[in-house]
Motif scaffolding. Structure first.
Motif, PDB file in Angstrom:
ATOM      1  N   GLY A 241       0.785  -1.235   0.000  1.00 29.91           N
ATOM      2  CA  GLY A 241       0.000   0.000   0.000  1.00 29.91           C
ATOM      3  C   GLY A 241       0.812   1.278   0.000  1.00 29.91           C
ATOM      4  O   GLY A 241       0.314   2.322   0.434  1.00 29.91           O
ATOM      5  N   LYS A 242       2.044   1.238  -0.498  1.00 25.00           N
ATOM      6  CA  LYS A 242       2.879   2.447  -0.490  1.00 25.00           C
ATOM      7  C   LYS A 242       2.288   3.536  -1.382  1.00 25.00           C
ATOM      8  O   LYS A 242       2.215   4.707  -0.983  1.00 25.00           O
ATOM      9  CB  LYS A 242       4.298   2.114  -0.958  1.00 25.00           C
ATOM     10  N   THR A 243       1.881   3.168  -2.595  1.00 27.18           N
ATOM     11  CA  THR A 243       1.323   4.177  -3.503  1.00 27.18           C
ATOM     12  C   THR A 243       0.005   4.730  -2.973  1.00 27.18           C
ATOM     13  O   THR A 243      -0.275   5.921  -3.113  1.00 27.18           O
ATOM     14  CB  THR A 243       1.134   3.585  -4.918  1.00 27.18           C
ATOM     15  N   THR A 244      -0.799   3.885  -2.336  1.00 24.68           N
ATOM     16  CA  THR A 244      -2.042   4.374  -1.727  1.00 24.68           C
ATOM     17  C   THR A 244      -1.739   5.438  -0.689  1.00 24.68           C
ATOM     18  O   THR A 244      -2.390   6.490  -0.650  1.00 24.68           O
ATOM     19  CB  THR A 244      -2.814   3.213  -1.075  1.00 24.68           C
ATOM     20  N   LEU A 245      -0.753   5.194   0.149  1.00 21.25           N
ATOM     21  CA  LEU A 245      -0.360   6.186   1.153  1.00 21.25           C
ATOM     22  C   LEU A 245       0.133   7.454   0.478  1.00 21.25           C
ATOM     23  O   LEU A 245      -0.236   8.569   0.877  1.00 21.25           O
ATOM     24  CB  LEU A 245       0.720   5.605   2.063  1.00 21.25           C
ATOM     25  N   LEU A 246       0.967   7.320  -0.545  1.00 23.86           N
ATOM     26  CA  LEU A 246       1.492   8.479  -1.263  1.00 23.86           C
ATOM     27  C   LEU A 246       0.366   9.336  -1.826  1.00 23.86           C
ATOM     28  O   LEU A 246       0.353  10.568  -1.655  1.00 23.86           O
ATOM     29  CB  LEU A 246       2.408   8.005  -2.397  1.00 23.86           C
ATOM     30  N   VAL A 247      -0.598   8.697  -2.480  1.00 20.68           N
ATOM     31  CA  VAL A 247      -1.700   9.438  -3.103  1.00 20.68           C
ATOM     32  C   VAL A 247      -2.591  10.077  -2.048  1.00 20.68           C
ATOM     33  O   VAL A 247      -3.047  11.222  -2.206  1.00 20.68           O
ATOM     34  CB  VAL A 247      -2.508   8.506  -4.021  1.00 20.68           C
ATOM     35  N   GLN A 248      -2.844   9.372  -0.952  1.00 23.51           N
ATOM     36  CA  GLN A 248      -3.695   9.937   0.092  1.00 23.51           C
ATOM     37  C   GLN A 248      -3.031  11.146   0.763  1.00 23.51           C
ATOM     38  O   GLN A 248      -3.711  12.095   1.162  1.00 23.51           O
ATOM     39  CB  GLN A 248      -4.054   8.880   1.132  1.00 23.51           C
ATOM     40  N   ILE A 249      -1.709  11.124   0.888  1.00 28.04           N
ATOM     41  CA  ILE A 249      -1.004  12.298   1.405  1.00 28.04           C
ATOM     42  C   ILE A 249      -1.227  13.477   0.475  1.00 28.04           C
ATOM     43  O   ILE A 249      -1.510  14.602   0.913  1.00 28.04           O
ATOM     44  CB  ILE A 249       0.499  11.997   1.572  1.00 28.04           C
TER      45      ILE A 249
END
Length: 352
Positions: free
Chosen positions: A111-119
């Motif tokens: 879920g790294k990209t999910t975290l990046l996008v949510q930031i």
């Protein structure tokens, strides 16, 4: 803190709802990013859906919704959003030196990209709430590491693409070679008050490309005061190499808990151990299902099975549940069962 409160961590409201089209927006273009950042995160209401038993087409709203569903709060997402909010709040009003950047690291599928996008979503929501709408403001840029990385020309192109800047020497002939867009990019970022740059896919950098890439990022940062968030497996090691010149022979597997002196904040995303955190994640998926015959708690009862099938990797769990939900809608069964899950291959712990 509830999920709604966490997703809105940066801002008291989610940006204005945007009708979801049938085309998935490309986040690497400003129009696609803005559409995704402002899209209202909400599950469809069964009362507003086609009645049970109605044949569904490939663009049925429930079918589309279950391709992605809503962001489920994992431990990494909860902690990462909290830490990012703190750092970005500090960076926003700091005027001396470079802003402190951040790193998102962890194994693939966590879920790294999910975290990046949510930031990025959260920060853009904060800016638009605080300062009001402004068509000329571009608070966030999202890029991925380009396929060619030999020069500043290549590094300038994903920024130019996001900003909508023409980068060919002859605008009427797209086959002509592109030009270095660093000057136009920095000019637009400065004028548009860009304060956050999200760089995904950092693990694609080869050893001999690291220093050139970070020289370029620091050039942009010095001229715009933007905060950079670097995302990818082994990203902490890559950033450390860029700053201190430690030679890397191969991209190592990310290791949680590694201590590095004088580096940058690392937001970690890893597989979820079986326990309370895992049960909470499974319950999040269970609550978000929009199937006519779904009985609340069905997925929770299969929590141990789901962990065995996925190894605790959130991306694998998402694939498994979303695929099963779409199949249940298409076949009219409108529920997820263990036999259905057994038929779905995710590439992790499948039986042959």
């Amino acid at each position: 803190m509830s999920r709604e409160e966490l997703i809105r961590t940066f801002s008291p409201h989610v940006a204005d709802a945007v009708t979801r089209t049938f085309e998935v927006p490309l986040l690497t273009y400003r129009e696609g990013w803005d559409t995704g950042a402002r899209r209202l995160l909400a599950a469809p209401d069964l009362a507003d859906s086609a009645p049970k038993g109605t044949p569904v087409g490939p663009r049925d709203p429930r079918l589309m919704y279950h391709a992605e569903m809503l962001p489920v709060i994992t431990p990494a997402l909860r902690r990462g959003l909290h830490d990012a909010r703190r750092q970005l709040r500090k960076n926003r009003f700091s005027s001396v030196g470079r802003a402190t950047n951040m790193i998102i690291d962890g194994d693939r599928g966590c879920g790294k990209t999910t975290l990046l996008v949510q930031i990025g979503r959260g920060y853009q929501g904060l800016i638009e709430t605080d300062l009001g709408p402004d068509a000329n403001r571009i608070p966030v840029i999202y890029i991925t590491v380009p396929s060619e990385r030999d020069s500043t020309l290549h590094w300038s192109l994903p920024f130019a693409e996001f900003l909508g800047l023409n980068h060919t020497l002859n605008p009427t002939d797209r086959t002509r070679r592109p030009s270095d867009m660093t000057e136009p990019v920095t000019h637009v970022m400065h004028k548009a008050r860009t304060r956050l740059v999200l760089v995904d896919g950092l693990d694609r950098l080869a050893d001999n490309e690291i220093h050139g890439a970070f020289d370029y990022f620091e050039t942009l940062q010095d001229r715009t005061r933007a905060t950079f968030v670097y995302c990818g497996t082994g990203a902490a090691d890559i950033v450390h190499e860029a700053r201190y010149g430690r030679r890397r022979k191969n991209l190592p597997k990310a290791v949680k808990g590694t201590v590095r002196p004088d580096t940058q904040p690392v937001l970690w995303a890893g597989a979820i151990d079986y326990g309370d955190d895992w049960h909470s994640v499974v319950k999040g998926f269970d609550d978000d299902l929009r199937l006519y015959d779904h009985i609340p708690g069905t997925l929770v009862k299969m929590s141990r099975y789901l962990h065995k099938r996925t190894g605790g990797y959130i991306n694998t769990l998402n694939d498994l549940v979303c695929t099963a939900a779409q199949d249940a809608i298409e076949t009219g069964t409108e529920t997820i069962t263990r036999p259905l899950l057994d038929t779905i291959r995710t590439g992790r712990h499948d039986t042959w």
